[in-house]
Enzyme design. Structure first.
Site, PDB file in Angstrom:
ATOM      1  N   TYR A  18      46.194  46.457  33.486  1.00 38.60           N
ATOM      2  CA  TYR A  18      45.389  46.669  34.697  1.00 38.60           C
ATOM      3  C   TYR A  18      46.121  46.112  35.922  1.00 38.60           C
ATOM      4  CZ  TYR A  18      41.566  46.825  37.957  1.00 38.60           C
ATOM      5  OH  TYR A  18      40.810  47.098  39.059  1.00 38.60           O
ATOM      6  N   HIS A  22      47.952  48.108  39.271  1.00 37.28           N
ATOM      7  CA  HIS A  22      47.524  47.834  40.644  1.00 37.28           C
ATOM      8  C   HIS A  22      48.615  47.220  41.507  1.00 37.28           C
ATOM      9  CE1 HIS A  22      43.593  48.896  39.143  1.00 37.28           C
ATOM     10  NE2 HIS A  22      43.281  49.096  40.422  1.00 37.28           N
ATOM     11  N   TYR A  41      39.598  46.495  51.275  1.00 38.50           N
ATOM     12  CA  TYR A  41      39.281  46.628  49.859  1.00 38.50           C
ATOM     13  C   TYR A  41      40.167  45.687  49.053  1.00 38.50           C
ATOM     14  CZ  TYR A  41      38.585  49.176  45.398  1.00 38.50           C
ATOM     15  OH  TYR A  41      38.295  49.529  44.108  1.00 38.50           O
ATOM     16  N   TRP A  76      43.161  59.348  38.717  1.00 36.14           N
ATOM     17  CA  TRP A  76      43.237  57.885  38.639  1.00 36.14           C
ATOM     18  C   TRP A  76      42.154  57.337  37.708  1.00 36.14           C
ATOM     19  CZ3 TRP A  76      46.575  54.155  39.996  1.00 36.14           C
ATOM     20  CH2 TRP A  76      46.116  52.834  39.979  1.00 36.14           C
TER      21      TRP A  76
END
Length: 131
Positions: A18, A22, A41, A76
């Site tokens: 993960y 990112h 964000y 995505w």
């Protein structure tokens, strides 16, 4: 602009993956988020896989709908789904658990003092002096 916080659960055995994904989000995905009204964000990952996200948006439902209309978002979400638990077959962006805001410093300062937080510098010294 409203503030939103949400959580999801990353599978503990997939946390490294993960984070890796990112570190270099697809440029088309970044542009889609920006163009759909997502700003400021951020994602935070606890060591047990609890993922906490924060985003500013005029309207989160509208921002999510705009993202859902993009091809890149579907790709995505499909690529990320196996990294999460508790989604019951939903894509990650549909499994967000929104957290209610219970405190915001600037809002309370404005309510207390009737002025913008940036204009409050030195007020505590005056209050201490008056006491």
């Amino acid at each position: 602009m409203a503030r939103y916080c949400f959580c999801l659960q990353v599978r503990p055995d997939q946390m490294d993956e993960y984070v890796r994904r990112h570190q270099a989000v697809w440029p088309d995905m970044l542009a889609a988020l920006r163009d759909s009204g997502w700003s400021n964000y951020s994602l935070f990952l606890r060591d047990d896989g609890l993922l906490v996200g924060y985003v500013d948006a005029d309207d989160l439902d509208a921002a999510q709908a705009a993202m859902a209309a993009t091809e890149v978002n579907g790709l995505w979400q499909e690529s990320m789904a196996s990294l999460f638990t508790g989604l019951d077959g939903r894509p990650p962006d549909e499994g967000l658990v929104l957290l209610p805001e219970v405190f915001h410093l600037e809002d309370q300062l404005v309510a207390l003092n009737g002025t913008e937080p940036a204009n409050l510098e030195g007020r505590h010294e005056q209050r201490d002096h008056d006491a």
